[in-house]
Motif scaffolding. Structure first.
Motif, mmCIF file in Angstrom:
data_model
loop_
_atom_site.group_PDB
_atom_site.id
_atom_site.type_symbol
_atom_site.label_atom_id
_atom_site.label_comp_id
_atom_site.label_asym_id
_atom_site.label_seq_id
_atom_site.Cartn_x
_atom_site.Cartn_y
_atom_site.Cartn_z
ATOM 1 N N LEU A 119 33.892 111.234 -30.619
ATOM 2 C CA LEU A 119 34.197 111.208 -29.089
ATOM 3 C C LEU A 119 32.889 111.230 -28.269
ATOM 4 O O LEU A 119 31.807 111.646 -28.704
ATOM 5 N N SER A 120 33.070 110.426 -27.237
ATOM 6 C CA SER A 120 31.644 110.316 -26.341
ATOM 7 C C SER A 120 31.533 111.443 -25.460
ATOM 8 O O SER A 120 30.575 111.805 -24.854
ATOM 9 N N ASP A 121 32.866 112.174 -25.256
ATOM 10 C CA ASP A 121 32.850 113.477 -24.386
ATOM 11 C C ASP A 121 32.241 114.628 -25.186
ATOM 12 O O ASP A 121 31.913 114.366 -26.359
ATOM 13 N N MET A 122 31.842 115.617 -24.396
ATOM 14 C CA MET A 122 31.047 116.782 -25.006
ATOM 15 C C MET A 122 31.992 117.832 -25.651
ATOM 16 O O MET A 122 32.562 118.709 -25.388
ATOM 17 N N SER A 123 32.387 117.430 -27.016
ATOM 18 C CA SER A 123 33.181 118.199 -27.985
ATOM 19 C C SER A 123 32.180 118.934 -28.767
ATOM 20 O O SER A 123 31.037 118.721 -28.819
ATOM 21 N N LEU A 124 32.842 119.658 -29.538
ATOM 22 C CA LEU A 124 31.894 120.435 -30.608
ATOM 23 C C LEU A 124 31.171 119.402 -31.480
ATOM 24 O O LEU A 124 30.105 119.801 -31.793
ATOM 25 N N GLY A 125 31.833 118.394 -32.032
ATOM 26 C CA GLY A 125 31.232 117.482 -32.936
ATOM 27 C C GLY A 125 30.307 116.840 -32.144
ATOM 28 O O GLY A 125 29.096 116.606 -32.666
ATOM 29 N N ARG A 126 30.455 116.460 -30.996
ATOM 30 C CA ARG A 126 29.324 115.742 -30.131
ATOM 31 C C ARG A 126 28.143 116.721 -29.791
ATOM 32 O O ARG A 126 26.766 116.240 -30.314
ATOM 33 N N LEU A 127 28.252 117.879 -29.936
ATOM 34 C CA LEU A 127 27.276 118.713 -29.456
ATOM 35 C C LEU A 127 26.459 118.787 -30.946
ATOM 36 O O LEU A 127 25.133 119.049 -30.864
ATOM 37 N N ILE A 128 26.993 118.974 -31.949
ATOM 38 C CA ILE A 128 26.418 119.105 -33.272
ATOM 39 C C ILE A 128 25.672 117.973 -33.508
ATOM 40 O O ILE A 128 24.630 118.020 -34.022
ATOM 41 N N TYR A 129 26.103 116.797 -33.317
ATOM 42 C CA TYR A 129 25.530 115.520 -33.531
ATOM 43 C C TYR A 129 24.073 115.285 -32.531
ATOM 44 O O TYR A 129 23.235 114.824 -33.246
ATOM 45 N N GLU A 130 24.205 115.657 -31.312
ATOM 46 C CA GLU A 130 23.282 115.552 -30.731
ATOM 47 C C GLU A 130 22.144 116.608 -31.067
ATOM 48 O O GLU A 130 20.856 116.336 -30.845
ATOM 49 N N ALA A 131 22.528 117.720 -31.598
ATOM 50 C CA ALA A 131 21.549 118.943 -31.854
ATOM 51 C C ALA A 131 21.028 118.662 -33.455
ATOM 52 O O ALA A 131 20.343 119.651 -33.779
ATOM 53 N N GLU A 132 21.379 117.720 -33.835
ATOM 54 C CA GLU A 132 20.943 117.565 -35.287
ATOM 55 C C GLU A 132 19.463 117.781 -35.594
ATOM 56 O O GLU A 132 18.877 118.362 -36.364
ATOM 57 N N GLY A 133 18.892 116.973 -34.664
ATOM 58 C CA GLY A 133 17.339 116.990 -34.630
ATOM 59 C C GLY A 133 16.791 118.449 -34.437
ATOM 60 O O GLY A 133 15.553 118.759 -35.093
ATOM 61 N N ALA A 134 17.380 119.389 -33.878
ATOM 62 C CA ALA A 134 16.815 120.669 -33.567
ATOM 63 C C ALA A 134 17.381 121.554 -34.819
ATOM 64 O O ALA A 134 16.784 122.708 -34.673
ATOM 65 N N MET A 135 17.981 121.128 -35.858
ATOM 66 C CA MET A 135 18.098 121.995 -36.842
ATOM 67 C C MET A 135 17.278 122.636 -37.688
ATOM 68 O O MET A 135 16.871 123.642 -38.143
ATOM 69 N N LEU A 136 16.116 121.904 -37.949
ATOM 70 C CA LEU A 136 14.901 122.321 -38.720
ATOM 71 C C LEU A 136 13.680 122.559 -37.952
ATOM 72 O O LEU A 136 12.688 123.117 -38.427
ATOM 73 N N THR A 137 13.837 122.223 -36.641
ATOM 74 C CA THR A 137 12.716 122.598 -35.515
ATOM 75 C C THR A 137 12.746 124.176 -35.427
ATOM 76 O O THR A 137 13.564 124.908 -34.685
ATOM 77 N N PRO A 138 11.596 125.093 -35.800
ATOM 78 C CA PRO A 138 11.472 126.392 -35.642
ATOM 79 C C PRO A 138 11.714 126.653 -33.831
ATOM 80 O O PRO A 138 11.199 126.066 -33.056
ATOM 81 N N GLY A 139 12.689 127.799 -33.800
ATOM 82 C CA GLY A 139 13.005 128.187 -32.302
ATOM 83 C C GLY A 139 14.250 127.276 -31.730
ATOM 84 O O GLY A 139 14.473 127.665 -30.651
ATOM 85 N N TRP A 140 14.489 126.255 -32.338
ATOM 86 C CA TRP A 140 15.611 125.296 -31.838
ATOM 87 C C TRP A 140 16.880 125.334 -32.407
ATOM 88 O O TRP A 140 17.889 124.910 -32.202
ATOM 89 N N GLY A 141 16.836 126.152 -33.608
ATOM 90 C CA GLY A 141 18.160 126.527 -34.439
ATOM 91 C C GLY A 141 19.493 126.661 -33.661
ATOM 92 O O GLY A 141 20.658 126.440 -34.181
ATOM 93 N N PHE A 142 19.448 127.379 -32.629
ATOM 94 C CA PHE A 142 20.650 127.946 -31.828
ATOM 95 C C PHE A 142 21.383 126.755 -31.269
ATOM 96 O O PHE A 142 22.595 126.534 -31.230
ATOM 97 N N GLU A 143 20.609 125.413 -31.031
ATOM 98 C CA GLU A 143 21.419 124.494 -30.305
ATOM 99 C C GLU A 143 22.248 123.747 -31.338
ATOM 100 O O GLU A 143 23.351 123.355 -31.258
ATOM 101 N N PHE A 144 21.893 123.826 -32.486
ATOM 102 C CA PHE A 144 22.501 123.125 -33.707
ATOM 103 C C PHE A 144 23.704 124.275 -34.353
ATOM 104 O O PHE A 144 24.818 123.908 -34.226
ATOM 105 N N TRP A 145 23.272 125.451 -34.701
ATOM 106 C CA TRP A 145 24.007 126.468 -35.366
ATOM 107 C C TRP A 145 25.210 126.912 -34.578
ATOM 108 O O TRP A 145 26.250 127.561 -34.895
ATOM 109 N N SER A 146 24.725 127.209 -33.134
ATOM 110 C CA SER A 146 25.890 127.702 -32.415
ATOM 111 C C SER A 146 27.300 127.226 -32.395
ATOM 112 O O SER A 146 28.465 127.557 -32.508
ATOM 113 N N PRO A 147 27.253 125.857 -32.151
ATOM 114 C CA PRO A 147 28.582 125.186 -32.208
ATOM 115 C C PRO A 147 29.274 124.850 -33.822
ATOM 116 O O PRO A 147 30.253 124.927 -33.840
ATOM 117 N N VAL A 148 28.049 124.780 -34.725
ATOM 118 C CA VAL A 148 28.530 124.906 -35.999
ATOM 119 C C VAL A 148 29.558 126.085 -36.290
ATOM 120 O O VAL A 148 30.526 126.156 -36.863
#
Length: 322
Positions: free
Chosen positions: A266-295
């Motif tokens: 979806l182009s809307d802000m769904s859980l999948g969209r949040l995970i997709y947009e926060a993929e780059g933050a997964m391995l960045t120290p201190g940014w993990g909550f952006e990715f793991w919270s919707p997961v």
């Protein structure tokens, strides 16, 4: 055998009393009344784990549908303030204030991750419920007729053999690419053939019970196939349908998250969209909550819906009511 009534101090009038044969009292059944749904909920709530999981589901649904009604969420409100971007929960609480909005930190635009998760959950859960309702309704009705009518069975088996061999995820991806990836496009892609597998499963269950004596008698008396399927067969399949719903609803959330994660969602802000947009933050120290919270939230929602549905399906089986 003769009894001495005088020995017991009784007369024939006291020992025997006339019974009115026309009295309606003789027609009363002394066995307690059986209520199917009362027995279902009695069995379901007998397990304490079901009560705990149901309470958790209630909290999730409240946060999904009620919380966004009282919050004004603007994703780009802090876009121009670089100090609010990619903050961990502790830093966000210190800089932006101690309130519930910042307990999961902030995202790439300085938005509240907590608010974004629940706004995204509303879209994903709504998508799952709508798709499950459409697919189950069509699948159960078609499957019931399919399993009872041999003419329909011949035609539907050919349809199933052709469409059923097409990978479901591939078909969804193609439909989403052809049309714009909107909410109702995703609903169409998930339901255009999603009911077919459900119908085939229901058909298999119907075949097992279609030749029982009462169904053959109804058919000989001229009862239509549709009425036999709706009145004689479906009531016996309540537990099967509930169990199907338990697996279908979480699966649509998983499909939406997966497609969004690979860039086709979806182009809307769904859980999948949040995970997709926060993929780059997964391995960045201190940014993990952006990715793991919707997961984590997506995982909790799918597991809770599955557990509640499975346990409710077990409780819907009359054999557990003994």
């Amino acid at each position: 055998m003769n009894y001495d009534l005088d020995k017991f101090g009784l007369s024939e009038e006291e020992l025997f009393s006339p019974v009115d044969n026309s009295s309606l009292e003789s027609e009363k059944i002394t066995a307690p009344r059986y209520s199917y749904w009362h027995s279902v909920f009695r069995v379901f709530f007998k397990k304490k784990i079901n009560i705990a999981v149901l309470c958790l589901l209630g909290v999730i649904l409240l946060m999904t549908y009620v919380y966004p009604l009282f919050v004004e969420y603007d994703r780009f409100a802090n876009l121009m303030n670089g100090a609010t971007k990619h903050l961990s929960p502790s830093k966000a609480l210190q800089q932006l204030g101690f309130n519930i909005h910042w307990i999961l930190g902030s995202g790439a635009s300085g938005q509240s991750t907590f608010d974004a998760v629940w706004f995204g959950s509303r879209i994903s859960v709504s998508l799952a419920f709508i798709c499950a309702l459409i697919n189950l309704s069509i699948g159960v009705i078609v499957g019931s007729v399919w399993g009872f009518s041999k003419k329909v069975d011949v035609f539907m088996m050919e349809v199933y053999n052709i469409i059923g061999n097409i990978p479901y995820v591939l078909l969804i991806s193609v439909l989403v690419l052809i049309f714009s990836p909107s909410f109702w496009t995703m609903v169409f892609a998930l339901t255009v053939t999603g009911w077919l597998a459900i119908a085939y499963f229901i058909r298999t269950q119907v075949v097992i019970i279609r030749d029982r004596e009462y169904n053959l008698a109804s058919k000989c008396l001229g009862t239509s196939i549709f009425r036999i399927a709706m009145k004689n067969i479906l009531p016996f399949m309540t537990s099967v349908i509930v169990t199907l719903a338990a697996t279908e609803i979480p699966s649509y959330i998983s499909y939406e998250v997966f497609l969004a994660y690979i860039g086709m969602g979806l182009s809307d802000m769904s859980l999948g969209r949040l995970i997709y947009e926060a993929e780059g933050a997964m391995l960045t120290p201190g940014w993990g909550f952006e990715f793991w919270s919707p997961v984590v939230v997506a995982s909790i929602i799918t597991v809770v819906l599955y557990v509640v549905g499975q346990n409710l399906g077990d409780a819907s089986d009359p054999r557990t009511h003994m």
